[in-house]
Scaffold this motif. Structure first.
Motif, PDB file in Angstrom:
ATOM      1  N   ALA A  16       7.881  11.675 -13.849  1.00 59.81           N
ATOM      2  CA  ALA A  16       8.171  12.799 -14.788  1.00 59.81           C
ATOM      3  C   ALA A  16       9.752  13.374 -14.293  1.00 59.81           C
ATOM      4  N   PHE A  17       9.871  13.060 -12.939  1.00 58.29           N
ATOM      5  CA  PHE A  17      11.295  13.390 -12.510  1.00 58.29           C
ATOM      6  C   PHE A  17      11.946  12.155 -11.916  1.00 58.29           C
ATOM      7  N   PRO A  18      12.552  11.177 -12.873  1.00 57.77           N
ATOM      8  CA  PRO A  18      13.044  10.201 -12.406  1.00 57.77           C
ATOM      9  C   PRO A  18      14.050  10.243 -11.117  1.00 57.77           C
ATOM     10  N   SER A  19      14.772  11.125 -11.037  1.00 60.64           N
ATOM     11  CA  SER A  19      15.658  11.363 -10.284  1.00 60.64           C
ATOM     12  C   SER A  19      15.164  12.039  -8.980  1.00 60.64           C
ATOM     13  N   ALA A  20      13.950  12.288  -8.909  1.00 64.37           N
ATOM     14  CA  ALA A  20      13.519  13.107  -7.816  1.00 64.37           C
ATOM     15  C   ALA A  20      13.753  12.226  -6.329  1.00 64.37           C
ATOM     16  N   ALA A  21      14.125  12.797  -5.408  1.00 63.44           N
ATOM     17  CA  ALA A  21      14.818  12.057  -4.056  1.00 63.44           C
ATOM     18  C   ALA A  21      13.740  12.396  -3.059  1.00 63.44           C
ATOM     19  N   VAL A  22      12.686  11.625  -3.070  1.00 63.13           N
ATOM     20  CA  VAL A  22      11.678  11.828  -2.276  1.00 63.13           C
ATOM     21  C   VAL A  22      12.027  10.736  -0.985  1.00 63.13           C
ATOM     22  N   THR A  23      11.937  11.035   0.238  1.00 60.82           N
ATOM     23  CA  THR A  23      12.102  10.117   1.208  1.00 60.82           C
ATOM     24  C   THR A  23      10.663  10.602   2.274  1.00 60.82           C
ATOM     25  N   PHE A  24      10.561   9.450   3.132  1.00 59.87           N
ATOM     26  CA  PHE A  24       9.383   9.867   4.079  1.00 59.87           C
ATOM     27  C   PHE A  24       9.819   9.943   5.607  1.00 59.87           C
ATOM     28  N   ALA A  25       9.775  11.003   6.304  1.00 65.14           N
ATOM     29  CA  ALA A  25      10.070  11.317   7.524  1.00 65.14           C
ATOM     30  C   ALA A  25       8.805  11.833   8.374  1.00 65.14           C
ATOM     31  N   PRO A  26       7.914  10.874   8.715  1.00 70.85           N
ATOM     32  CA  PRO A  26       6.731  11.362   9.053  1.00 70.85           C
ATOM     33  C   PRO A  26       6.772  12.336  10.290  1.00 70.85           C
ATOM     34  N   ASP A  27       6.112  13.294  10.483  1.00 69.54           N
ATOM     35  CA  ASP A  27       5.827  14.206  11.701  1.00 69.54           C
ATOM     36  C   ASP A  27       4.516  13.851  12.288  1.00 69.54           C
ATOM     37  N   VAL A  28       4.823  13.106  13.696  1.00 67.69           N
ATOM     38  CA  VAL A  28       3.467  12.342  14.186  1.00 67.69           C
ATOM     39  C   VAL A  28       2.628  13.323  14.405  1.00 67.69           C
ATOM     40  N   LYS A  29       2.768  14.691  14.466  1.00 64.53           N
ATOM     41  CA  LYS A  29       1.640  15.561  15.116  1.00 64.53           C
ATOM     42  C   LYS A  29       0.897  15.777  13.681  1.00 64.53           C
ATOM     43  N   ARG A  30       1.527  16.205  12.582  1.00 70.67           N
ATOM     44  CA  ARG A  30       0.945  16.643  11.280  1.00 70.67           C
ATOM     45  C   ARG A  30       0.303  15.441  10.858  1.00 70.67           C
ATOM     46  N   GLN A  31       0.843  14.325  10.918  1.00 72.53           N
ATOM     47  CA  GLN A  31       0.245  13.055  10.409  1.00 72.53           C
ATOM     48  C   GLN A  31      -0.983  12.777  10.946  1.00 72.53           C
ATOM     49  N   ALA A  32      -1.037  12.923  12.293  1.00 69.84           N
ATOM     50  CA  ALA A  32      -2.438  12.821  13.078  1.00 69.84           C
ATOM     51  C   ALA A  32      -3.359  13.677  12.354  1.00 69.84           C
ATOM     52  N   ILE A  33      -3.108  14.994  12.156  1.00 73.22           N
ATOM     53  CA  ILE A  33      -4.045  15.689  11.513  1.00 73.22           C
ATOM     54  C   ILE A  33      -4.578  15.324  10.201  1.00 73.22           C
ATOM     55  N   VAL A  34      -3.408  14.836   9.448  1.00 68.57           N
ATOM     56  CA  VAL A  34      -3.958  14.223   7.946  1.00 68.57           C
ATOM     57  C   VAL A  34      -4.667  12.921   8.157  1.00 68.57           C
ATOM     58  N   ASP A  35      -4.467  12.047   9.295  1.00 64.87           N
ATOM     59  CA  ASP A  35      -5.348  11.045   9.532  1.00 64.87           C
ATOM     60  C   ASP A  35      -6.568  11.228   9.942  1.00 64.87           C
ATOM     61  N   SER A  36      -6.788  12.380  10.345  1.00 63.56           N
ATOM     62  CA  SER A  36      -8.372  13.048  10.854  1.00 63.56           C
ATOM     63  C   SER A  36      -9.204  13.211   9.363  1.00 63.56           C
TER      64      SER A  36
END
Ligand code: NAD
Ligand code: AKB
Length: 340
Positions: free
Chosen positions: A279-299
């Motif tokens: 929908a938004f072809p120019s969207a500039a999305v990158t990934f910069a994982p925050d290990v601590k918040r990632q761990a919550i999502v992983d759980s």
């Protein structure tokens, strides 16, 4: 028929906005809306009364209870997972003690009115705690009774308050001479991460999905705080409102649980980006994982089994991923930011 009066706590939040919007269009009821922060004007005008106050203020709640006969309490006020992790004792007070205060108000109301008071409660997939990514991958769709070892204060608060709700419904003051007096009809749903076109969340850990969408719609770059392969369930806000209303209206005898899973779609963060980029072809999305918040999502589970809700109260989402994005989220966020 007399006009029903309902109390909504946390009314100024994301779900509160969606719920009040829906009820004011379809309800024919008096909405008493309460929040710590002053209600936005757009919401205020849809309510019978608005109250700025703290759910930890028992005397305020008792006063409200003497002034109104509530038919149903939608108890939405809470601190969400990321904020709760930063202020765990405050989270415990608001999420647990605050919920206890509201359950007590429901008992008082039920005694005064001589009937059960419905208590509708949004719990969360945060009640689950998968110990590893392998366990998460192998678990598949999680049932309500599985993996209940949350690693966040918020998840622990939600799991415990679900149990409080079950207690107030079935066992409250069970040793009293007449324990049947003063009953609460507690009904909970464990929501996945919610995505609204109308509001941007703060304080949650599933916020990466709505943040990615709203940033793209505004032409802003977004650095996603989880990995591309991070996968949890999500739901569009209209389906969340549908779930609360369906559960509220369900005949009591058809309910077999105090709390139900509800699901809709469960993309990985990379799949979300692809959808949004269509929908938004120019969207500039990158990934910069925050290990601590990632761990919550992983759980949190990759998916939930909502067959009990489907069987007991006819739950099914109106919007899967395609419809959520193409028919609701994308057009509505485009419209929202075009106007600015
Ligand atoms: P939100 O953060 O947008 O809204 C919460 C509201 O509660 C805020 O307006 C806040 O001011 C209010 N509040 C906080 N502390 C208060 C206090 N002490 N007294 C009175 N009001 C107080 O959250 P939301 O997304 O609208 O969530 C509503 C409920 O749904 C919460 O219980 C949340 O745990 C649950 N839930 C939300 C999601 C989601 O993805 N949005 C998912 C699962 C469950
Ligand atoms: C959060 O991330 O805390 C909420 C939730 C899934 O309960 N959105």
């Amino acid at each position: 028929m007399p006009t029903r009066t309902i109390l909504i706590t946390g009314a100024n939040g994301e779900i509160g906005h969606g719920l009040i919007d829906h009820l004011s269009q379809h309800g024919g009821m008096h909405i008493i809306a309460m929040d710590l922060t002053q209600l936005d004007n757009a919401v205020k005008m849809k309510c019978h009364r608005t109250v700025t106050g703290d759910i930890l203020d028992s005397s305020l709640l008792e006063t409200l209870s003497t002034e109104h006969d509530f038919d149903t309490i939608y108890h939405l006020a809470a601190l969400l997972s990321t904020r709760a992790e930063r202020q765990p004792t405050l989270a415990h007070r608001v999420n647990v003690d605050g919920t206890l205060n509201l359950l007590e108000i429901a008992v008082t109301q039920s005694r005064l009115q001589g009937r059960e008071i419905k208590f509708i409660y949004p719990s969360s997939i945060a009640v689950y705690g998968l110990p590893s990514l392998d366990a998460k991958t192998n678990a598949g769709k999680i049932k309500e009774g599985e993996w209940l070892e949350p690693r966040t204060m918020y998840g622990i608060n939600k799991l415990y308050t679900e149990q409080l709700g079950r207690y107030y419904t079935h066992f409250y003051r069970q040793l009293d001479a007449d324990p049947a007096k003063g009953r609460v009809d507690f009904r909970g749903v464990r929501f996945p991460g919610l995505i609204s076109a109308a509001t941007v969340p703060t304080g949650g850990t599933s916020d990466f999905a709505p943040e990615m969408l709203h940033a793209a719609a505004q032409g802003k770059p977004y650095a996603c705080f989880v990995r591309e392969d991070a996968r949890i369930p999500f739901m569009a806000m209209p389906d969340a409102i549908k779930a609360l209303l369906l559960l509220q209206a369900a005949p009591k005898q058809s309910l077999t649980r105090a709390v139900y899973n509800v699901g809709s779609f469960n993309p990985s963060a990379a799949e979300l980006r692809s959808f949004i980029k269509q929908a938004f072809p120019s969207a500039a999305v990158t990934f910069a994982p925050d290990v601590k918040r990632q761990a919550i999502v992983d759980s949190w589970p990759a998916d939930v089994d909502d067959s009990a809700a489907r069987r007991d109260w006819n739950w099914s989402p109106d919007f899967g991923m395609d419809r959520s994005f193409n028919e609701y989220l994308i057009p509505a966020v485009k419209d929202r930011y075009k106007k600015r």
